[in-house]
Design a protein around this motif. Structure first.
Motif, PDB file in Angstrom:
ATOM      1  N   ASP A 148       0.846  -1.193   0.000  1.00 54.61           N
ATOM      2  CA  ASP A 148       0.000   0.000   0.000  1.00 54.61           C
ATOM      3  C   ASP A 148       0.885   1.247   0.000  1.00 54.61           C
ATOM      4  OD1 ASP A 148       1.015  -0.268   2.530  1.00 54.61           O
ATOM      5  OD2 ASP A 148      -0.862   0.158   3.582  1.00 54.61           O
ATOM      6  N   VAL A 149       0.268   2.407   0.016  1.00 56.16           N
ATOM      7  CA  VAL A 149       1.014   3.667   0.008  1.00 56.16           C
ATOM      8  C   VAL A 149       0.543   4.496   1.201  1.00 56.16           C
ATOM      9  CG1 VAL A 149       1.667   5.702  -1.320  1.00 56.16           C
ATOM     10  CG2 VAL A 149       1.169   3.558  -2.509  1.00 56.16           C
ATOM     11  N   PRO A 150       1.163   4.291   2.349  1.00 51.76           N
ATOM     12  CA  PRO A 150       0.743   5.040   3.541  1.00 51.76           C
ATOM     13  C   PRO A 150       1.205   6.496   3.473  1.00 51.76           C
ATOM     14  CG  PRO A 150       2.662   3.708   4.025  1.00 51.76           C
ATOM     15  CD  PRO A 150       2.252   3.348   2.641  1.00 51.76           C
ATOM     16  N   ALA A 151       0.622   7.325   4.305  1.00 49.59           N
ATOM     17  CA  ALA A 151       1.048   8.714   4.389  1.00 49.59           C
ATOM     18  C   ALA A 151       2.466   8.797   4.931  1.00 49.59           C
ATOM     19  CB  ALA A 151       0.090   9.483   5.309  1.00 49.59           C
ATOM     20  N   VAL A 152       3.138   9.885   4.626  1.00 47.52           N
ATOM     21  CA  VAL A 152       4.474  10.119   5.158  1.00 47.52           C
ATOM     22  C   VAL A 152       4.428  10.037   6.684  1.00 47.52           C
ATOM     23  CG1 VAL A 152       6.303  11.832   5.416  1.00 47.52           C
ATOM     24  CG2 VAL A 152       5.169  11.555   3.210  1.00 47.52           C
ATOM     25  N   GLY A 153       5.293   9.213   7.253  1.00 44.38           N
ATOM     26  CA  GLY A 153       5.341   9.045   8.701  1.00 44.38           C
ATOM     27  C   GLY A 153       4.475   7.936   9.239  1.00 44.38           C
ATOM     28  N   ALA A 154       3.614   7.357   8.388  1.00 44.05           N
ATOM     29  CA  ALA A 154       2.730   6.277   8.828  1.00 44.05           C
ATOM     30  C   ALA A 154       3.304   4.921   8.432  1.00 44.05           C
ATOM     31  CB  ALA A 154       1.342   6.446   8.217  1.00 44.05           C
ATOM     32  N   ARG A 155       2.884   3.881   9.117  1.00 43.60           N
ATOM     33  CA  ARG A 155       3.345   2.530   8.838  1.00 43.60           C
ATOM     34  C   ARG A 155       2.468   1.877   7.768  1.00 43.60           C
ATOM     35  NH1 ARG A 155       6.966   0.511  12.403  1.00 43.60           N
ATOM     36  NH2 ARG A 155       6.474  -1.615  11.763  1.00 43.60           N
ATOM     37  N   ALA A 156       3.086   0.997   6.986  1.00 51.23           N
ATOM     38  CA  ALA A 156       2.335   0.256   5.978  1.00 51.23           C
ATOM     39  C   ALA A 156       1.371  -0.716   6.644  1.00 51.23           C
ATOM     40  CB  ALA A 156       3.299  -0.503   5.072  1.00 51.23           C
ATOM     41  N   GLU A 157       0.193  -0.851   6.070  1.00 50.81           N
ATOM     42  CA  GLU A 157      -0.774  -1.821   6.558  1.00 50.81           C
ATOM     43  C   GLU A 157      -0.717  -3.118   5.762  1.00 50.81           C
ATOM     44  OE1 GLU A 157      -4.654  -0.168   6.743  1.00 50.81           O
ATOM     45  OE2 GLU A 157      -4.087   1.475   8.091  1.00 50.81           O
ATOM     46  N   VAL A 158      -0.221  -3.022   4.521  1.00 49.21           N
ATOM     47  CA  VAL A 158      -0.118  -4.200   3.653  1.00 49.21           C
ATOM     48  C   VAL A 158       1.323  -4.334   3.186  1.00 49.21           C
ATOM     49  CG1 VAL A 158      -0.985  -5.382   1.605  1.00 49.21           C
ATOM     50  CG2 VAL A 158      -2.484  -3.801   2.871  1.00 49.21           C
ATOM     51  N   VAL A 159       1.919  -5.484   3.458  1.00 48.22           N
ATOM     52  CA  VAL A 159       3.320  -5.730   3.093  1.00 48.22           C
ATOM     53  C   VAL A 159       3.360  -6.768   1.987  1.00 48.22           C
ATOM     54  CG1 VAL A 159       5.521  -6.646   3.913  1.00 48.22           C
ATOM     55  CG2 VAL A 159       4.151  -5.144   5.388  1.00 48.22           C
TER      56      VAL A 159
END
Length: 256
Positions: free
Chosen positions: A65-76
């Motif tokens: 996925d493409v998380p916001a800057v500073g956020a962790r990925a939810e899908v790897v």
């Protein structure tokens, strides 16, 4: 700031778009952005015109996925241990956008020290992976504060290898060497000249060519006509503000 359509676009947002453009058409390569604006740019590219771009969490995971800057990925989507990361570097399947404490007209970059390396006035990060990056995969640079202290006639220490030094070292150095772009808070630069001297490719809206020349410590190649950095589309602006960087971290790295 500048108006794109009816929406005011900040300097930081122009920089994000310019950084994203560095990965246009990159295909399935690993984007390694260093800095808030390059990170936002890589994520914007992935969400728009470079969907095959590989993004990492900066540690050991490939993000699906493409998380916001500073956020962790939810899908790897994969594991990227250090040894595999180095394999991508050596095979050229990576485009890194590094910072530069100093950079010269040929693209030599310094992030190690200011002054004589034997007795420096300032100790910085160290050479890190800059030599391997520049000799094995495309390496661009991001400079959030364009000034003659950064854009210098001669770097105090060569970390990232520029076009003149790669040529002097011979085919083993030039085979995969490429510095596609330098992006600063004033404009976009490349080395698409006969001798690979740095060229001004565009200025961000609100910036003049004269400002760029005055802020650069060496003679730039300046075409007769210098365009403005392109405006973001309405969708790109929405993605920057609502998806990629809703907290506005970009504005802390680039002043409007």
């Amino acid at each position: 700031m500048s108006d794109a359509g009816t929406t005011t676009v900040t300097r930081a947002e122009y920089c994000v778009v310019a950084c994203a453009e560095a990965w246009r058409g990159a295909g399935e390569v690993l984007a390694s952005p260093m800095g808030t604006v390059p990170t936002a740019g890589a994520r914007l590219a992935r969400l728009t015109f470079s969907p095959g771009l590989l993004l990492t969490d900066g540690e050991a995971l490939l993000m699906a996925d493409v998380p916001a800057v500073g956020a962790r990925a939810e899908v790897v989507e994969g594991w990227l241990p250090y040894r595999q990361h180095l394999a991508l570097v050596a095979s050229g399947r990576r485009h890194v956008m590094m910072g530069a404490s100093q950079i010269d007209r040929w693209g030599n970059q310094n992030i190690s020290c200011i002054g004589d390396w034997a007795r420096p006035e300032r100790q910085l990060l160290g050479v890190r992976g800059a030599p391997v990056n520049t000799l094995n995969n495309p390496t661009s640079y991001w400079v959030p504060r364009h000034s003659p202290r950064v854009f210098v006639e001669r770097v105090d220490m060569v970390c990232g290898v520029g076009y003149d030094r790669a040529a002097a070292a011979g085919p083993s150095a030039t085979r995969y060497h490429r510095v596609p772009e330098v992006i600063s808070d004033l404009g976009v630069f490349d080395f698409e000249t006969p001798d690979h001297a740095m060229r001004l490719r565009s200025v961000h809206p609100g910036v003049t060519v004269e400002q760029v020349v005055a802020a650069t410590g060496f003679p730039l190649v300046v075409p007769d006509e210098v365009p403005f950095t392109r405006d973001p589309t309405a969708e790109e602006l929405r993605l920057i503000r609502e998806v990629v960087d809703p907290a506005g971290a970009r504005d802390r790295e680039v002043r409007s």
